[in-house]
Design an enzyme around this catalytic site. Structure first.
Site, short mmCIF file in Angstrom:
data_model
loop_
_atom_site.label_atom_id
_atom_site.label_comp_id
_atom_site.label_asym_id
_atom_site.label_seq_id
_atom_site.Cartn_x
_atom_site.Cartn_y
_atom_site.Cartn_z
N GLY A 3 -14.59 4.43 4.06
CA GLY A 3 -13.23 4.72 3.60
C GLY A 3 -12.78 4.04 2.34
O GLY A 3 -11.61 4.16 1.97
N HIS A 30 -6.97 -5.62 2.55
CA HIS A 30 -5.83 -5.04 3.26
C HIS A 30 -5.25 -6.08 4.22
O HIS A 30 -5.98 -6.65 5.04
CB HIS A 30 -6.27 -3.85 4.12
CG HIS A 30 -6.74 -2.63 3.38
ND1 HIS A 30 -5.93 -1.53 3.17
CD2 HIS A 30 -7.93 -2.34 2.81
CE1 HIS A 30 -6.62 -0.60 2.52
NE2 HIS A 30 -7.83 -1.06 2.29
N ASP A 68 0.85 -1.19 0.00
CA ASP A 68 0.00 0.00 0.00
C ASP A 68 0.88 1.24 0.00
O ASP A 68 1.85 1.32 0.77
CB ASP A 68 -0.91 -0.03 1.24
CG ASP A 68 -2.03 1.00 1.16
OD1 ASP A 68 -1.74 2.20 1.01
OD2 ASP A 68 -3.20 0.60 1.27
N HIS A 70 -10.08 -5.08 -2.93
CA HIS A 70 -8.74 -5.24 -2.36
C HIS A 70 -8.85 -5.59 -0.89
O HIS A 70 -9.59 -4.96 -0.14
CB HIS A 70 -7.88 -3.99 -2.57
CG HIS A 70 -8.53 -2.71 -2.15
ND1 HIS A 70 -9.51 -2.10 -2.90
CD2 HIS A 70 -8.34 -1.93 -1.06
CE1 HIS A 70 -9.89 -0.99 -2.29
NE2 HIS A 70 -9.21 -0.87 -1.16
N SER A 118 -11.79 3.86 -1.21
CA SER A 118 -11.42 4.91 -2.15
C SER A 118 -11.05 4.35 -3.52
O SER A 118 -11.01 5.10 -4.50
CB SER A 118 -10.24 5.72 -1.60
OG SER A 118 -9.12 4.88 -1.38
P1 DGP Z 1 -9.38 1.75 0.46
O1 DGP Z 1 -9.34 3.06 1.18
O2 DGP Z 1 -9.87 0.61 1.33
O3 DGP Z 1 -10.12 1.85 -0.85
O4 DGP Z 1 -7.86 1.39 0.13
C1 DGP Z 1 -7.18 1.91 -0.97
C2 DGP Z 1 -5.73 1.88 -0.64
O5 DGP Z 1 -5.01 2.03 -1.83
C3 DGP Z 1 -5.28 3.00 0.29
O6 DGP Z 1 -4.83 2.45 1.53
C4 DGP Z 1 -4.12 3.67 -0.43
C5 DGP Z 1 -3.81 2.71 -1.55
N1 DGP Z 1 -3.39 3.33 -2.79
C6 DGP Z 1 -3.97 4.37 -3.41
N2 DGP Z 1 -3.35 4.64 -4.58
C7 DGP Z 1 -2.34 3.72 -4.67
C8 DGP Z 1 -1.34 3.48 -5.66
O7 DGP Z 1 -1.24 4.13 -6.70
N3 DGP Z 1 -0.47 2.45 -5.41
C9 DGP Z 1 -0.56 1.69 -4.27
N4 DGP Z 1 0.34 0.72 -4.12
N5 DGP Z 1 -1.49 1.89 -3.33
C10 DGP Z 1 -2.37 2.90 -3.53
#
Ligand code: DGP
Length: 112
Positions: A91, A100, A30, A98, A93
């Site tokens: 939350g 976590h 992340d 995905h 986004s």
């Molecule tokens: P959520 O908030 O549950 O939708 O998690 C989305 C996650 O994705 C957040 O923790 C940050 C991560 N994230 C956002 N943009 C990118 C990216 O371009 N690359 C990576 N590796 N993670 C990202």
């Protein structure tokens, strides 16, 4: 899916710090880590959230969990947290399923 960030990471069109690939999943770090180990495990195919994936393909839904467990084990963690955010209100986004994986620090319950 066009314009999906995680589809592009899966396809290799934008970089991701990939830690594990399985037949149907990709796991990468992340960008906004909330724990020493914070990895996102995603299906290669696009679904908007965990429930959509589970309804469409239960086997791949299970593969996300086993892939996350493998990443945790490889990092040396017996204790870890798995989280799916579903909906902007809690939350979510990125609207590509995905899971976590968070590990490496104490965590409280209930979550914030
Ligand atoms: P959520 O908030 O549950 O939708 O998690 C989305 C996650 O994705 C957040 O923790 C940050 C991560 N994230 C956002 N943009 C990118 C990216 O371009 N690359 C990576 N590796 N993670 C990202």
């Amino acid at each position: 899916m066009e314009d999906c960030l995680f589809c592009k990471i899966v396809a290799g069109e934008i970089p991701g710090d990939i830690v594990l690939e399985t037949e149907h999943t990709v796991a990468f770090r992340d960008l906004n880590a909330q724990a020493p180990t914070h990895v996102l495990v995603v299906p290669r195919d696009h679904y908007a959230n965990a429930a959509e994936l589970a309804a469409a393909d239960p086997a791949v839904s299970a593969e996300l969990v086993t892939a996350a467990a493998a990443v945790a084990a490889e990092a040396g963690y017996d204790d870890y947290r798995l989280v799916y955010n579903t909906g902007t209100g809690v939350g979510q986004s990125v609207f590509h399923t995905h899971l976590h994986l968070l590990a490496g620090r104490p965590m409280t319950w209930p979550p914030g």
